[in-house]
Scaffold this active site. Sequence first.
Site, PDB file in Angstrom:
ATOM      1  N   GLY A  11       0.704  -1.462  -0.068  1.00 38.03           N
ATOM      2  CA  GLY A  11       0.090   0.143  -0.228  1.00 38.03           C
ATOM      3  C   GLY A  11       0.569   1.415   0.286  1.00 38.03           C
ATOM      4  O   GLY A  11       2.337   1.284   0.400  1.00 38.03           O
ATOM      5  N   ARG A  15      -1.900   7.862   4.668  1.00 38.46           N
ATOM      6  CA  ARG A  15      -2.232   8.934   5.208  1.00 38.46           C
ATOM      7  C   ARG A  15      -1.075   9.172   6.725  1.00 38.46           C
ATOM      8  O   ARG A  15      -0.385  10.297   7.229  1.00 38.46           O
ATOM      9  CB  ARG A  15      -3.017   7.816   6.099  1.00 38.46           C
ATOM     10  CG  ARG A  15      -4.610   8.078   5.547  1.00 38.46           C
ATOM     11  CD  ARG A  15      -5.398   7.507   5.900  1.00 38.46           C
ATOM     12  NE  ARG A  15      -5.753   5.741   5.274  1.00 38.46           N
ATOM     13  CZ  ARG A  15      -5.855   4.767   5.586  1.00 38.46           C
ATOM     14  NH1 ARG A  15      -7.447   4.558   6.412  1.00 38.46           N
ATOM     15  NH2 ARG A  15      -5.608   3.409   5.118  1.00 38.46           N
ATOM     16  N   ASP A 106       0.880  -3.755   8.386  1.00 34.34           N
ATOM     17  CA  ASP A 106       0.870  -2.122   9.297  1.00 34.34           C
ATOM     18  C   ASP A 106       0.217  -2.811  10.885  1.00 34.34           C
ATOM     19  O   ASP A 106      -0.756  -1.965  11.022  1.00 34.34           O
ATOM     20  CB  ASP A 106       0.169  -1.083   8.505  1.00 34.34           C
ATOM     21  CG  ASP A 106      -1.612  -1.419   7.507  1.00 34.34           C
ATOM     22  OD1 ASP A 106      -2.085  -3.067   8.217  1.00 34.34           O
ATOM     23  OD2 ASP A 106      -2.335  -0.283   7.743  1.00 34.34           O
ATOM     24  N   ASN A 230      -2.329   3.362   9.788  1.00 33.70           N
ATOM     25  CA  ASN A 230      -2.403   4.497   9.129  1.00 33.70           C
ATOM     26  C   ASN A 230      -2.134   5.317   8.905  1.00 33.70           C
ATOM     27  O   ASN A 230      -1.380   6.195   7.780  1.00 33.70           O
ATOM     28  CB  ASN A 230      -3.786   4.416   8.515  1.00 33.70           C
ATOM     29  CG  ASN A 230      -4.851   2.933   8.286  1.00 33.70           C
ATOM     30  OD1 ASN A 230      -3.853   2.164   8.104  1.00 33.70           O
ATOM     31  ND2 ASN A 230      -6.067   2.812   9.519  1.00 33.70           N
ATOM     32  N   ARG A 335      30.823   8.030  22.940  1.00 37.17           N
ATOM     33  CA  ARG A 335      30.938   8.086  21.090  1.00 37.17           C
ATOM     34  C   ARG A 335      30.648   6.434  20.975  1.00 37.17           C
ATOM     35  O   ARG A 335      31.992   5.450  21.702  1.00 37.17           O
ATOM     36  CB  ARG A 335      31.205   8.757  20.782  1.00 37.17           C
ATOM     37  CG  ARG A 335      30.207  10.088  20.790  1.00 37.17           C
ATOM     38  CD  ARG A 335      30.852  11.215  20.552  1.00 37.17           C
ATOM     39  NE  ARG A 335      31.774  11.262  19.044  1.00 37.17           N
ATOM     40  CZ  ARG A 335      32.782  11.904  17.888  1.00 37.17           C
ATOM     41  NH1 ARG A 335      33.433  12.833  19.118  1.00 37.17           N
ATOM     42  NH2 ARG A 335      32.863  11.299  17.460  1.00 37.17           N
ATOM     43  N   SER A 407      46.533  18.081  35.788  1.00 42.28           N
ATOM     44  CA  SER A 407      44.836  18.386  35.190  1.00 42.28           C
ATOM     45  C   SER A 407      45.336  19.950  33.938  1.00 42.28           C
ATOM     46  O   SER A 407      46.479  20.484  33.558  1.00 42.28           O
ATOM     47  CB  SER A 407      44.444  19.972  36.263  1.00 42.28           C
ATOM     48  OG  SER A 407      44.133  18.765  37.055  1.00 42.28           O
TER      49      SER A 407
END
Length: 470
Positions: A11, A15, A106, A230, A335, A407
């Site tokens: 389909g 919509r 769906d 839909n 990451r 640091s």
Amino acid sequence: MQLAVIVLAAGEGTRMRSSLPKVLHSIAGLPLIGHVLSTAFALTADHVVTVLGHQKDLVSEFITEHFPSTIVTEQGPTPGTGAAVEAGLAALPKGFKGEVLVLSGDVPLLDVTSISELVEMHRDSSNAATLISTILDNPNGYGRILRSQESLIGIVEQKDASESDLLLTEVNAGVYVFDRDHLDNALLNVTTKNAQGEKYLTDVVSIMLEQGQSASAHPINDHWLVAGINDRHQLSQVAAELNSRIVKAWQLAGVTITEPATTWIDVTCQLGTDSTLLPSTRLHGLTQIGAKATIGPDTTITDSSVGQGATISRSQVSSSEILDNSSVGPFAFIRPGTVLGAEGKIGAFVEVKNSVIGPGAKVPHLSYVGDASIGEGANIGAGTIFANYDGVTKHRTTIGAFAKTGSGNTFVAPVTIGDGAYTAAGSTIRRNVESGALALNPAAQKNLSGWVLANRPGSKSARAINLDTE
Ligand code: UD1
Ligand code: CA
């Protein structure tokens, strides 16, 4: 009796108003078609066919990658679910006889149990068609089940329904079992004479009855199982419902989830017992959380594994491994390619990428760690930058076991700090430091006496100057 499953996914999904095919929109981390095919393959069917049409290449790429034994076929020019089923039947191996289960691409929540029950009911009857229905407070958009003295006599689509049909609340779920021979015959008689000019699969029911066969519709109570998607509003509603079911299942399996409404867990995630998810935690993809780990609040983890007893708070983690009893956050950005060893620590406002941090090693505050190997028990000082990029290529930094770096260091890669070495605060480390050495390279500090009074006379700073100590 052989069983073939035909999944309808041709389909247009108008919509959705989307450039992405409807069945590739995801809930709980899986495209709609992925949910349906997972169920289809759990049924021990002899064949699974998916009928594609609109944007078939995109959908078929997903299917061939994740469900390679699916027979993928294409719907012809005639629109409608009936025409789609005809295409599916034509793709079955020659001479296939038996039962045909039709599922909609769906309708993602329909489960193996409900479908197996439908197949059983069909086998116990002499039906040519057996289908699932449900009663909805708001049946808008669905095909309505027509009955006469309780017996199924047909299905009418919303757009073709009379005013009195529209009041009916029993709807067609779009899930059917057919006998193949009867289905072939009935489809020959389906036309496109209806409001949408489509060949409706739903028309086969009344045609079969006219041809003297029997058919029945069986309402199920849990209407979410047959919710069809839909538009994007329905997508979010079904996603929320599925999520609350996933959350509940993990709670019942021994996971503490303090705020289900803000906790999102993909179907593909795994959690250990006595782990805790605090509010606004989102677990995606192939994420695995170990026993007794505590995740959240406000944490998103994708495709990563988290060991037993680890803690991750207010952080984002992707494609990484966080080992046992380590801690991450608050406000860390982890990451892909990060490995944090057991008992290790990545603290507040730290970004890490493609780096291995050894067991018990710590990067506690305000640092960027890119392309590094940090040895066991090392401690990285606050505000350290691993300068991994020379503008062309990325380079690695290696920090030895139990090294202590000061640091505000910058490690200009490629560079290696030996085991047990130290670096002084404020150093820019461009050359290797041998094991056990202290590296320091601060420029000698100069103080220009009286500069403020001379250059900022009358300022608050100038007034604050205590002349006695000058
Ligand atoms: C359909 C049913 C309706 C039912 C509802 C349940 C028909 C005519 N109507 O309506 O009775 O209440 O499902 O959710 O069957 N598809 C194709 N080719 C097409 C058209 C659709 O493969 O030409 C596929 C779609 O991709 C979708 C499924 O069939 O996966 C259902 O199509 P859709 O247009 O959403 O039908 P509904 O209007 O929801
Ligand atoms: Ca639909």
